[in-house]
Design a protein around this motif. Structure first.
Motif, PDB file in Angstrom:
ATOM      1  N   VAL A  31       0.830  -1.216   0.000  1.00 17.44           N
ATOM      2  CA  VAL A  31       0.000   0.000   0.000  1.00 17.44           C
ATOM      3  C   VAL A  31       0.861   1.262   0.000  1.00 17.44           C
ATOM      4  CG1 VAL A  31      -1.659   1.325   1.396  1.00 17.44           C
ATOM      5  CG2 VAL A  31      -1.995  -1.125   1.029  1.00 17.44           C
ATOM      6  N   ASN A  32       1.953   1.260   0.752  1.00 15.17           N
ATOM      7  CA  ASN A  32       2.785   2.460   0.862  1.00 15.17           C
ATOM      8  C   ASN A  32       3.552   2.787  -0.411  1.00 15.17           C
ATOM      9  OD1 ASN A  32       1.965   2.857   3.486  1.00 15.17           O
ATOM     10  ND2 ASN A  32       3.707   1.766   4.368  1.00 15.17           N
ATOM     11  N   ASN A  33       3.854   1.795  -1.240  1.00  9.69           N
ATOM     12  CA  ASN A  33       4.666   2.031  -2.429  1.00  9.69           C
ATOM     13  C   ASN A  33       3.852   2.216  -3.704  1.00  9.69           C
ATOM     14  OD1 ASN A  33       7.698   1.829  -1.856  1.00  9.69           O
ATOM     15  ND2 ASN A  33       6.784   0.230  -0.599  1.00  9.69           N
ATOM     16  N   TYR A  34       2.610   1.755  -3.709  1.00  9.47           N
ATOM     17  CA  TYR A  34       1.831   1.809  -4.941  1.00  9.47           C
ATOM     18  C   TYR A  34       1.658   3.225  -5.514  1.00  9.47           C
ATOM     19  CZ  TYR A  34      -1.805   1.664  -8.386  1.00  9.47           C
ATOM     20  OH  TYR A  34      -2.494   1.851  -9.546  1.00  9.47           O
ATOM     21  N   PRO A  35       1.337   4.245  -4.704  1.00  6.99           N
ATOM     22  CA  PRO A  35       1.084   5.577  -5.289  1.00  6.99           C
ATOM     23  C   PRO A  35       2.244   6.106  -6.145  1.00  6.99           C
ATOM     24  CG  PRO A  35       0.361   5.528  -3.010  1.00  6.99           C
ATOM     25  CD  PRO A  35       1.095   4.239  -3.251  1.00  6.99           C
ATOM     26  N   LYS A  36       3.482   5.846  -5.740  1.00 12.90           N
ATOM     27  CA  LYS A  36       4.639   6.317  -6.521  1.00 12.90           C
ATOM     28  C   LYS A  36       4.666   5.658  -7.894  1.00 12.90           C
ATOM     29  CE  LYS A  36       7.210   5.278  -2.964  1.00 12.90           C
ATOM     30  NZ  LYS A  36       8.270   4.941  -2.048  1.00 12.90           N
ATOM     31  N   LYS A  52      -1.409  -0.803 -12.092  1.00  5.73           N
ATOM     32  CA  LYS A  52      -1.687  -1.904 -11.160  1.00  5.73           C
ATOM     33  C   LYS A  52      -0.989  -3.186 -11.610  1.00  5.73           C
ATOM     34  CE  LYS A  52      -6.110  -0.060  -9.647  1.00  5.73           C
ATOM     35  NZ  LYS A  52      -7.566  -0.125  -9.794  1.00  5.73           N
ATOM     36  N   ASP A  53      -1.043  -3.463 -12.910  1.00  2.00           N
ATOM     37  CA  ASP A  53      -0.399  -4.675 -13.430  1.00  2.00           C
ATOM     38  C   ASP A  53       1.121  -4.629 -13.242  1.00  2.00           C
ATOM     39  OD1 ASP A  53      -2.839  -5.677 -14.219  1.00  2.00           O
ATOM     40  OD2 ASP A  53      -2.596  -5.111 -16.331  1.00  2.00           O
ATOM     41  N   ILE A  54       1.705  -3.490 -13.591  1.00  2.98           N
ATOM     42  CA  ILE A  54       3.158  -3.322 -13.459  1.00  2.98           C
ATOM     43  C   ILE A  54       3.561  -3.455 -11.995  1.00  2.98           C
ATOM     44  CG2 ILE A  54       5.014  -1.574 -13.573  1.00  2.98           C
ATOM     45  CD1 ILE A  54       4.411  -2.879 -16.272  1.00  2.98           C
ATOM     46  N   TYR A  55       2.799  -2.798 -11.130  1.00  4.81           N
ATOM     47  CA  TYR A  55       3.125  -2.819  -9.711  1.00  4.81           C
ATOM     48  C   TYR A  55       3.024  -4.236  -9.142  1.00  4.81           C
ATOM     49  CZ  TYR A  55       3.462  -1.587  -4.832  1.00  4.81           C
ATOM     50  OH  TYR A  55       3.871  -1.519  -3.533  1.00  4.81           O
ATOM     51  N   GLN A  56       1.979  -4.943  -9.534  1.00  2.00           N
ATOM     52  CA  GLN A  56       1.797  -6.325  -9.066  1.00  2.00           C
ATOM     53  C   GLN A  56       3.002  -7.177  -9.465  1.00  2.00           C
ATOM     54  OE1 GLN A  56      -0.978  -7.349  -7.332  1.00  2.00           O
ATOM     55  NE2 GLN A  56      -0.127  -9.367  -7.057  1.00  2.00           N
ATOM     56  N   TYR A  82      14.239  -0.405  -4.405  1.00  2.00           N
ATOM     57  CA  TYR A  82      14.365  -1.574  -5.280  1.00  2.00           C
ATOM     58  C   TYR A  82      13.041  -1.841  -5.998  1.00  2.00           C
ATOM     59  CZ  TYR A  82      15.665  -6.427  -6.515  1.00  2.00           C
ATOM     60  OH  TYR A  82      15.940  -7.603  -7.171  1.00  2.00           O
ATOM     61  N   LEU A  83      11.954  -1.742  -5.266  1.00  5.15           N
ATOM     62  CA  LEU A  83      10.622  -1.946  -5.829  1.00  5.15           C
ATOM     63  C   LEU A  83      10.329  -0.908  -6.905  1.00  5.15           C
ATOM     64  CD1 LEU A  83       7.906  -3.408  -5.803  1.00  5.15           C
ATOM     65  CD2 LEU A  83       7.275  -2.095  -3.787  1.00  5.15           C
ATOM     66  N   TYR A  84      10.653   0.332  -6.635  1.00  4.77           N
ATOM     67  CA  TYR A  84      10.432   1.411  -7.609  1.00  4.77           C
ATOM     68  C   TYR A  84      11.258   1.161  -8.871  1.00  4.77           C
ATOM     69  CZ  TYR A  84       9.974   6.064  -9.617  1.00  4.77           C
ATOM     70  OH  TYR A  84       9.703   7.110 -10.456  1.00  4.77           O
ATOM     71  N   THR A  85      12.518   0.765  -8.687  1.00 13.05           N
ATOM     72  CA  THR A  85      13.401   0.520  -9.835  1.00 13.05           C
ATOM     73  C   THR A  85      12.881  -0.624 -10.703  1.00 13.05           C
ATOM     74  OG1 THR A  85      15.300   1.332  -8.588  1.00 13.05           O
ATOM     75  CG2 THR A  85      15.774  -0.052 -10.496  1.00 13.05           C
ATOM     76  N   ILE A  86      12.447  -1.700 -10.083  1.00  6.38           N
ATOM     77  CA  ILE A  86      11.917  -2.831 -10.854  1.00  6.38           C
ATOM     78  C   ILE A  86      10.651  -2.414 -11.592  1.00  6.38           C
ATOM     79  CG2 ILE A  86      10.818  -5.099 -10.659  1.00  6.38           C
ATOM     80  CD1 ILE A  86      12.940  -5.869  -8.674  1.00  6.38           C
ATOM     81  N   ALA A  87       9.756  -1.691 -10.925  1.00  7.04           N
ATOM     82  CA  ALA A  87       8.521  -1.241 -11.574  1.00  7.04           C
ATOM     83  C   ALA A  87       8.843  -0.312 -12.744  1.00  7.04           C
ATOM     84  CB  ALA A  87       7.614  -0.547 -10.572  1.00  7.04           C
TER      85      ALA A  87
END
Length: 192
Positions: A31-36, A52-56, A82-87
């Protein structure tokens, strides 16, 4: 008696909670990372569904990499980065993919627009036909190797991986070759 570093134990417990599939920790991380990521995708030609698909996909990749010790985070913020970079990389892959690109080669060549004062529909149609004709003539004048590569990528919608295997090249060389072929096509089309 040695004091424990509270930050280290907090980070270690957070990482262990991720590894152990703690539902609350995973939910908070999600939840905390999705908005970015949504902002990233929306600002770069995407929709909320695509975000949503990319984030998932990115979230699952990060979670699996942590569980398999392929990524050993130093803190919660390093997981966020790391999550942001992968997305971001996954979204760039989507933008580069043949399914996302326009089907007309001319749109890949940049703009050949000629502005005139009247700019009526008949003139626009003539100009579009002329640009397409220029591109097709340029395509005919390309070497066989470039024609084959561009045909596979743009018309047959083959993946870069497939094309690399067909050409017996590594993926980086194939991307470079495609780039050089497109530059050559642009140059030939602009001469006409």
């Amino acid at each position: 008696m040695q004091e424990k570093n509270p930050t280290l134990s907090l980070n270690d417990s957070f990482i262990e909670a991720v590894k152990n599939n703690d539902p609350q920790v995973l939910k908070n991380l999600y939840v905390n990372n999705y908005p970015k990521i949504e902002i990233l995708v929306l600002r770069n030609s995407g929709s909320k569904d695509q975000a949503k698909d990319i984030y998932q996909d990115a979230f699952l990749a990060v979670w699996q990499n942590i569980k398999q010790d392929k990524f050993i985070p130093k803190s919660e913020s390093s997981i966020n980065g790391y999550l942001y970079t992968i997305a971001k990389n996954k979204w760039l892959d989507v933008l580069r993919s043949s399914g996302y690109k326009k089907t007309i080669v001319a749109s890949q060549l940049g703009h050949f627009e000629i502005k005139d004062e009247e700019n009526n529909d008949i003139d626009d149609d003539i100009l579009k036909d002329k640009r397409l004709e220029d591109v097709m003539l340029a395509f005919k004048n390309l070497g066989a190797a470039c024609k084959s590569l561009l045909r596979m990528f743009y018309f047959e919608k083959k993946s870069m991986k497939f094309i690399a295997e067909e050409l017996a090249l590594d993926s980086a060389s194939t991307r470079n070759k495609k780039y050089r072929c497109m530059q050559k096509l642009k140059s030939l089309a602009l001469k006409n």
